[in-house]
Design an enzyme around this catalytic site. Sequence first.
Site, short mmCIF file in Angstrom:
data_model
loop_
_atom_site.label_atom_id
_atom_site.label_comp_id
_atom_site.label_asym_id
_atom_site.label_seq_id
_atom_site.Cartn_x
_atom_site.Cartn_y
_atom_site.Cartn_z
N LYS A 1 0.12 3.55 -2.61
CA LYS A 1 -0.82 4.99 -2.64
C LYS A 1 -0.13 6.19 -2.48
O LYS A 1 -1.02 7.11 -2.58
CB LYS A 1 -1.78 4.74 -1.45
CG LYS A 1 -2.61 3.41 -1.42
CD LYS A 1 -3.78 3.09 -0.39
CE LYS A 1 -4.50 1.90 -0.71
NZ LYS A 1 -4.02 0.47 -0.36
N SER B 1 -6.09 3.19 4.44
CA SER B 1 -5.59 2.39 3.49
C SER B 1 -6.51 1.64 2.65
O SER B 1 -6.43 0.46 1.97
CB SER B 1 -4.65 1.50 4.16
OG SER B 1 -3.70 1.11 2.92
N SER C 1 0.79 -1.15 -0.08
CA SER C 1 -0.08 0.07 -0.17
C SER C 1 0.89 1.40 -0.15
O SER C 1 0.28 2.41 0.21
CB SER C 1 -0.76 -0.01 1.15
OG SER C 1 -1.88 -0.71 1.00
#
Length: 390
Positions: A61, A118, A58
């Site tokens: 991101k 997230s 993640s």
Amino acid sequence: MGRGALVALCAWALGVGLAHAQAPQPPEVAARAWLLLDATSGQVLAAKDPDEAVEPASLTKLMTAYLVFDAIKSRKLALDQKLVVSERAWRMPGSRMFITPNAQIPVEDLLKGMIVQSGNDATVVLAEGVGGTVEHFVELMNRQAKALGLTRTQFQNPEGLTAPGHTTTARDLATLAMRLMRDFPEYVGYYAIQRYRYPGTPAANDTNRNLLLFRDPTVDGLKTGHTAAAGYCLVATARRPVPGLGEGAAGQRRLISVVLGAASENARAAESQKLLNWGYTAFDAVRLSAPGQPVATPTVWKGRASEVKLGRPEGVVVTVPAGMAKGLRTEVVRPDPLVAPLQKGQPLGTLRVLSAGGEPVAEVPLVVLEAVEEAGLLGRLWGALRLWIR
């Protein structure tokens, strides 16, 4: 020395210091790869396997956020604009914001869902909102990665789920994090939010996974990541005041730690904290020039001004091993002669920082702080004559 380059030596009156610029020994860090960057000076303080290809999970991101922030800044999106949750977004596996299909969610809430929770679902909604489709958004991600100099990064999706060829490095992630905060300082505050949930979603899903936000008040971001293949990852950043750097924001020193492939959620936080604390205690930050202040004013030929100011808009700060600040010397390396026109922001030369014993400490690229326009016809002729006589 030839006329193609000129080295101007400038002794900074800081007294007598150490004879060698020997870097302090970093702590043992239990992670697959890691890096510690001083974002204030732009110097890498220590690293292990910083260019090894790893899955970012993640941490992907961060790039998604970069493109969303850019879209907001360019007014292609607005924070209060509502985006529709597609079925594709709703069906995303992994960590989620738990938004329902066809719901219309404000961009700001989607950003919080992506950053704090997230949420893969929120990430896809944002990607579709900016790129039209996820596939086009991924093209934009890779295009932006090249523009930022992320030479070992390739994205396959906006959320970070495991996919063939979806890799990056600790060095590229540190560069991305630094540019994210530098280019969009007005949005960095989202990364310090400890708890958030959208109305109607599970209350138990409201806590930021970055444990350092709850342990260290100087930490204000940035992003966690975890997959089975990537392990536990964290890009953390802290900002602490440093005596001698200045007042307010100018007196804050920011570090960025990248820890990839740790064994657990607690381990990635503990190893990141270890790196940040070491960076603040093992190194000193030294301001060599204030924001906008030139470090050199060499002669310009054929220009409306006779000199040009070289420096950095944010000023020049260098990081040195603790106790080595005294005795620093600098060398300005630049082309010669300098001929107008020269544009504001144009790269022009390098500031080399040396220890008292002549060991290299840092190299800082210099830019033109104020444009120098080309002189009129008579001025150019006079300048050409002077150059010829020279």
